[in-house]
Enzyme design. Structure first.
Site, PDB file in Angstrom:
ATOM      1  N   GLY A 146     -24.307 -66.932 -18.712  1.00 16.13           N
ATOM      2  CA  GLY A 146     -24.701 -67.978 -18.119  1.00 16.13           C
ATOM      3  C   GLY A 146     -23.690 -68.655 -17.170  1.00 16.13           C
ATOM      4  CB  SER A 147     -22.981 -71.974 -15.626  1.00 17.19           C
ATOM      5  OG  SER A 147     -23.086 -72.674 -16.687  1.00 17.19           O
ATOM      6  CE  LYS A 150     -33.235 -72.235 -25.329  1.00 13.72           C
ATOM      7  NZ  LYS A 150     -33.558 -71.688 -24.041  1.00 13.72           N
ATOM      8  N   PRO A 151     -34.105 -67.269 -25.366  1.00 18.41           N
ATOM      9  CG  PRO A 151     -36.298 -66.638 -24.730  1.00 18.41           C
ATOM     10  CD  PRO A 151     -35.508 -67.313 -25.843  1.00 18.41           C
ATOM     11  CD  GLU A 211     -21.934 -67.451  -9.763  1.00 16.62           C
ATOM     12  OE1 GLU A 211     -22.001 -68.371 -10.548  1.00 16.62           O
ATOM     13  OE2 GLU A 211     -22.035 -66.357 -10.200  1.00 16.62           O
ATOM     14  CB  CYS A 269     -22.595 -62.956 -12.920  1.00 13.84           C
ATOM     15  SG  CYS A 269     -23.921 -63.748 -14.083  1.00 13.84           S
TER      16      CYS A 269
HETATM   17  C1  SIN Z   1     -25.117 -60.403 -14.293  1.00 11.46           C
HETATM   18  O1  SIN Z   1     -25.707 -60.776 -13.227  1.00 11.46           O
HETATM   19  O2  SIN Z   1     -24.640 -61.040 -15.047  1.00 11.46           O
HETATM   20  C2  SIN Z   1     -25.283 -58.874 -14.487  1.00 11.46           C
HETATM   21  C3  SIN Z   1     -25.332 -57.914 -13.618  1.00 11.46           C
HETATM   22  C4  SIN Z   1     -25.303 -56.445 -13.865  1.00 11.46           C
HETATM   23  O3  SIN Z   1     -25.234 -56.155 -14.991  1.00 11.46           O
HETATM   24  O4  SIN Z   1     -25.082 -55.617 -13.082  1.00 11.46           O
END
Ligand code: SIN
Length: 473
Positions: free
Chosen positions: A224-225, A171-172, A377, A280
């Site tokens: 995700g979050s 599921k994108p 974040e 992330c």
């Molecule tokens: C991410 O933002 O979840 C991945 C970043 C990465 O693999 O460098």
């Protein structure tokens, strides 16, 4: 090309309602994709469940060969995939090409790792028994993937799952389904059997509910979050769903007095402004020790002033748009809150004039822990800088968060670097390195940043069951 669902080897969903996919640089609709829901998710799970028996019975060498072919096809389609990614996600084309390679490398690496799934023989306590540990694919895997890395976060899950002998339902993200659909098309070209790889676009709520509650799905892997990750944990409780969660981060970047200034500026710039600050693991809080505070800001500001913002399809662009308007609003809120609480904007601090979800690369100095930007974040191109005096103080500041994904330390002093890193509660640490991710290394967070690891030999473990067998002879 028509972008459709792929279930049991068939492209389908033409008759469903459609969701638009927007170009974040222009606001234009690129195309529309089917709005699948519960019914389509169930069909895809059934297909993956049915295909599992045969696929899990293939040899590691057969799976490795297909994965290698798939990885080569991804590289062959670099330009097409990268353009699609830039159009639907916004990252500059050169970064998108980098991500295509990063994505293909996950498939390639796990094509090799398929052949290294080893069991164990355990010394016996009884001469009439033999004790062994067997490894088995976990079963149907549901992969829920994010918009910030539409290709690599998919292959980081799909590579080890397929290598282990699992079948997959994808599921994108609704923002970036096109790259994922193209990747499934390439998998079909590579020759994966029907039902081994399925993709369903549409309602996150309905599709997610099927993934988390259907007992035929043995594992859900999600990026995700943290908020959504917690919901998935609750939803999966009744079927004791195995989960891998790669969740939010709030990365501290610590620059000590004995850092190499140039290296630190390059590392912070790469981490903070890659993907417009929408990773992330990107630095979210920058702590600079007092003796080099002013000098760091001066050199950093010179570098950031040279970054070009714009549509990622144009040449020479360093920072593309944010994914949507809500992303820009959050960045704005963080900057305004910081200024209200005493921070000073050194560079940027506003949206440029052109239309689209752009925000100027921004540096703010004299940040403090009361500011939203130092607690949450941001997911945008803003670098807030706070001054500190001692190592003890900065370690405390860095760990004062529920998150624990990535952290960074810049120092040329081995003792200082070692002492700081040993105290940091983070799953990934860059020491004089702003871009630590590598396919062969484990990626994942401590605390509320997630469960499990992706990448490296650790990354396949989550797709395998351990079966202990005691043999009486
Ligand atoms: C991410 O933002 O979840 C991945 C970043 C990465 O693999 O460098």
């Amino acid at each position: 090309m028509e972008y459709l669902l792929h279930i049991n080897g068939k492209w389908t969903g033409e008759a469903l309602d459609k969701n638009p996919v927007l170009n974040p640089a222009t606001g234009e609709i690129i195309t529309k994709v089917p709005k699948g829901g519960r019914i389509e998710a169930l069909q895809a799970v059934e297909a993956a469940h049915h295909a599992f028996e045969e696929w899990s019975g293939t040899t590691a060498y057969e799976r490795a060969k297909l994965l290698k072919k798939y990885s080569n096809l991804i590289i062959d389609h670099e330009q097409e995939l990268a353009e699609l990614m830039t159009t639907e996600m916004g990252k500059p084309l050169s970064e998108a090409k980098g991500e295509v390679h990063y994505a293909a490398n996950y498939i390639e690496w796990y094509s090799e790792q398929a052949k290294r799934i080893y069991g164990e023989t355990i010394p016996t306590h009884d001469k009439n028994k033999r004790l062994q540990v067997w490894k088995k694919p976990i079963g149907v895997v549901a992969a829920i993937t994010p918009w910030n890395f539409p290709a690599a976060m998919l292959t980081r899950k799909m590579g080890p799952a397929l290598a282990a002998g699992c079948t997959v339902v994808i599921k994108p993200s609704k923002e970036t389904p096109l790259t994922a659909i193209k990747l499934v098309e390439l998998a079909e070209m590579a020759g994966f059997p029907n039902g081994v790889i399925n993709i369903v676009t549409g309602s996150s709520k309905e599709i997610g509910e099927v993934f988390l509650t259907d007992p035929r799905v043995k594992k859900v892997t999600f990026t995700g979050s943290t908020e959504v990750g917690k919901t998935l944990m609750r939803q999966g409780a009744d079927t004791v769903k195995k989960l891998s969660l790669e969740l939010g981060g709030h990365a501290p970047m610590i620059i000590l007095n004995d850092a190499d200034l140039q290296k630190a500026v390059e590392g912070v710039t790469a981490s903070k402004f890659r993907n417009s600050g929408q990773t992330c693991i990107c630095g979210n809080r920058i702590y600079v020790q007092s003796a080099i505070y002013d000098q760091f800001i001066e050199v950093f500001a010179d570098t950031v002033n040279q970054l070009r913002v714009g549509n990622g399809m144009e040449t020479g662009i360093d920072v593309g748009p944010l994914i949507n308007h809500a992303g820009v609003e959050k960045v704005n809120e963080h900057v305004l809150d910081a200024v209200k609480k005493g921070a000073t904007v050194v560079v940027g601090g506003e949206q440029p004039e052109e239309k689209g979800n752009f925000y100027k690369p921004t540096i703010i100095k004299d940040a403090n822990p009361d500011m939203l930007i130092m607690r949450e974040e941001t997911f945008g191109p803003v670098a807030p800088i706070q001054k500190f005096e001692t190592i003890e103080e900065v370690v405390k500041l860095a760990n004062d968060t529920p998150f624990g994904l990535a952290a960074y330390v810049f120092t040329e002093n081995v003792s200082h670097g070692t002492r700081v890193i040993e105290k940091l509660d983070y799953g990934v640490v860059g020491w004089n390195d702003g871009t630590p991710s590598a396919v062969q290394a484990p990626f994942g967070g401590m605390k509320e940043s997630g469960l499990g690891r992706e990448g490296g030999h650790q990354g396949i473990e989550d797709f395998l069951e351990t079966q202990y067998v005691s043999i009486g002879i």
